[in-house]
Design an enzyme around this catalytic site. Structure first.
Site, PDB file in Angstrom:
ATOM      1  N   ARG A   1     -12.422  20.859 -60.586  1.00 56.31           N
ATOM      2  CA  ARG A   1     -13.638  20.562 -59.820  1.00 56.31           C
ATOM      3  C   ARG A   1     -14.244  21.907 -59.444  1.00 56.31           C
ATOM      4  NH1 ARG A   1     -14.706  16.494 -54.821  1.00 56.31           N
ATOM      5  NH2 ARG A   1     -14.707  15.109 -56.615  1.00 56.31           N
TER       6      ARG A   1
ATOM      7  N   HIS B   1     -20.237  13.960 -62.835  1.00 59.23           N
ATOM      8  CA  HIS B   1     -19.016  13.469 -62.168  1.00 59.23           C
ATOM      9  C   HIS B   1     -18.497  12.257 -62.955  1.00 59.23           C
ATOM     10  CE1 HIS B   1     -16.021  12.880 -59.286  1.00 59.23           C
ATOM     11  NE2 HIS B   1     -16.696  12.429 -58.254  1.00 59.23           N
TER      12      HIS B   1
ATOM     13  N   GLN C   1     -15.841   9.531 -61.630  1.00 63.01           N
ATOM     14  CA  GLN C   1     -16.340   8.537 -60.682  1.00 63.01           C
ATOM     15  C   GLN C   1     -16.948   7.347 -61.425  1.00 63.01           C
ATOM     16  OE1 GLN C   1     -16.233   8.666 -57.127  1.00 63.01           O
ATOM     17  NE2 GLN C   1     -16.741   6.528 -57.446  1.00 63.01           N
TER      18      GLN C   1
ATOM     19  N   ASP D   1     -25.959   8.124 -53.177  1.00 63.62           N
ATOM     20  CA  ASP D   1     -25.012   9.216 -52.934  1.00 63.62           C
ATOM     21  C   ASP D   1     -25.615  10.083 -51.825  1.00 63.62           C
ATOM     22  OD1 ASP D   1     -22.972  11.110 -53.200  1.00 63.62           O
ATOM     23  OD2 ASP D   1     -23.763  11.988 -55.045  1.00 63.62           O
TER      24      ASP D   1
ATOM     25  N   CYS E   1     -20.180   6.656 -54.158  1.00 57.67           N
ATOM     26  CA  CYS E   1     -18.944   7.344 -54.567  1.00 57.67           C
ATOM     27  C   CYS E   1     -18.122   7.815 -53.376  1.00 57.67           C
ATOM     28  CB  CYS E   1     -19.274   8.510 -55.498  1.00 57.67           C
ATOM     29  SG  CYS E   1     -20.291   9.801 -54.742  1.00 57.67           S
TER      30      CYS E   1
ATOM     31  N   ARG F   1     -10.569   4.742 -58.478  1.00 63.89           N
ATOM     32  CA  ARG F   1     -10.399   6.107 -58.989  1.00 63.89           C
ATOM     33  C   ARG F   1      -8.978   6.276 -59.518  1.00 63.89           C
ATOM     34  NH1 ARG F   1     -13.734  10.164 -57.256  1.00 63.89           N
ATOM     35  NH2 ARG F   1     -12.646  11.305 -58.905  1.00 63.89           N
TER      36      ARG F   1
HETATM   37  N1  NVA Z   1     -22.937  14.470 -55.230  1.00 64.31           N
HETATM   38  C1  NVA Z   1     -21.764  14.676 -54.420  1.00 64.31           C
HETATM   39  C2  NVA Z   1     -20.628  13.827 -54.909  1.00 64.31           C
HETATM   40  C3  NVA Z   1     -19.385  13.942 -54.091  1.00 64.31           C
HETATM   41  C4  NVA Z   1     -18.248  13.132 -54.634  1.00 64.31           C
HETATM   42  C5  NVA Z   1     -21.383  16.142 -54.452  1.00 64.31           C
HETATM   43  O1  NVA Z   1     -21.447  16.754 -55.515  1.00 64.31           O
HETATM   44  O2  NVA Z   1     -21.031  16.679 -53.386  1.00 64.31           O
HETATM   45  N1   CP Z   2     -16.042  10.500 -54.757  1.00 63.60           N
HETATM   46  C1   CP Z   2     -15.325  11.640 -54.811  1.00 63.60           C
HETATM   47  O1   CP Z   2     -15.233  12.328 -55.823  1.00 63.60           O
HETATM   48  O2   CP Z   2     -14.686  11.915 -53.643  1.00 63.60           O
HETATM   49  P1   CP Z   2     -13.953  13.270 -53.254  1.00 63.60           P
HETATM   50  O3   CP Z   2     -15.008  14.339 -53.102  1.00 63.60           O
HETATM   51  O4   CP Z   2     -13.264  12.959 -51.956  1.00 63.60           O
HETATM   52  O5   CP Z   2     -12.977  13.641 -54.328  1.00 63.60           O
END
Ligand code: NVA
Ligand code: CP
Length: 303
Positions: A104, A131, A134, A219, A259, A287
């Protein structure tokens, strides 16, 4: 044979993605019935987190454990990833010792470079661009409630961000209609949008996108790395909240997904999050199951 990665939903065919979802539903059943399923015995997944996470970390770590393997958490703070060692070099070293790498991070190019230099499968656990993990969980959740999503109408309301981009890819692979409403300054990438062809449409307002939708998704308005824009974004996105009025435009049996983590009262009201149409907790739990199917597909030894 070249190493298979999962950087985007587009790395798998429609049939492969549907097979993953079927497998996810099966491993979920096995877990609920207490049936042990350990095809990844002796396998190790390195998990690089350059951004925060609750669901992704817990689900991959729990998933590897349940599949008979193990996961190793790596953060930039206590590895050389945070001290400037090139991602190429890190990829060569880490992939010489483990069976798979989850990452990540911020720029998607960092994940691509990691994959290009890794001898083991790399999984995108979220980048600024996509992502995809997800979406496996979201699609599993839809399939469990409603069957195949082909032909359904999905409303994406809010930021044209990594999740929106992955919904465009999902519309391509699963053949559903995606109705997008984002503020003018925060539209999804134009080329990616165009790749969706007539499956994807842009709307001016949240209610327009939600009209006769079967699924409504949103989101956060400020993603990880955009924290300093939070104040400005609260103003820009104010009319893109998913609330009772927006949900009233959707079909009466429409589902709501997010998500998570959610900012109650910003992109979605508490009322919608907690409504009977909301499937956010199953979505979060899935997940685990969806990624177990993915891990098995990528890491299981071939006979
Ligand atoms: N769009 C959000 C998703 C978090 C799971 C981010 O990138 O922070
Ligand atoms: N939805 C998601 O990816 O959650 P986290 O940021 O907690 O991993």
């Amino acid at each position: 044979m070249s190493t298979r990665h999962f950087l985007s939903l587009l790395d798998f065919t429609s049939d492969e993605l549907r097979a993953l979802i079927a497998q996810a539903i099966d491993v979920k059943k096995k877990l609920q019935q207490g049936i042990s399923h350990t095809p990844l015995s002796g396998k190790l997944l390195a998990m690089i987190f350059e951004k925060s996470s609750t669901r992704t970390r817990v689900s991959f770590e729990a998933g590897m454990y349940q599949l008979g393997g193990q996961a190793m958490f790596l953060s930039p703070r206590d590895s050389h990833l945070g001290r400037g060692e090139p991602i190429e070099d890190s990829a060569r070293v880490i992939s010489s010792m483990v069976d798979g790498i989850l990452i990540r991070t911020f720029g998607h190019d960092r994940i691509e470079t990691l994959a290009q230099n890794s001898r083991v499968p790399v999984i995108n656990g979220l980048s600024d661009w996509l992502h995809p993990c997800q979406l496996l969980a979201d699609m599993q959740t839809w399939f469990e409630h409603r069957g195949d999503i082909a032909g359904a109408s999905v409303a994406w309301i809010g930021d044209g961000n990594n999740m929106c981009h992955s919904y465009i890819n999902a519309a391509i692979r699963f053949d559903f209609k995606l109705q997008i409403a984002c503020p003018a300054e925060h539209q999804p990438d134009p080329a990616l949008l165009a790749s969706g062809g007539d499956r994807v449409a842009l709307h001016q307002t949240a209610v327009d996108a939600a009209r006769q939708a079967d699924l409504v998704v949103t989101d956060v308005w400020a993603s990880m790395g955009q924290e300093e824009e939070q104040g400005q974004r609260l103003e820009t996105f104010a009319s893109y909240q998913v609330n009772r009025e927006v949900m009233a435009q959707a079909n009466s049996d429409a589902l709501f997904m997010h998500c998570l983590p959610a900012h109650r009262g910003e992109e979605v009201t508490t009322e919608v999050l907690d409504s009977s149409q909301s499937v956010i907790w199953q979505e979060a739990e899935n997940r685990l199951h969806a990624q177990k199917a993915l891990l098995e597909a990528l890491l299981k030894p071939t006979a």
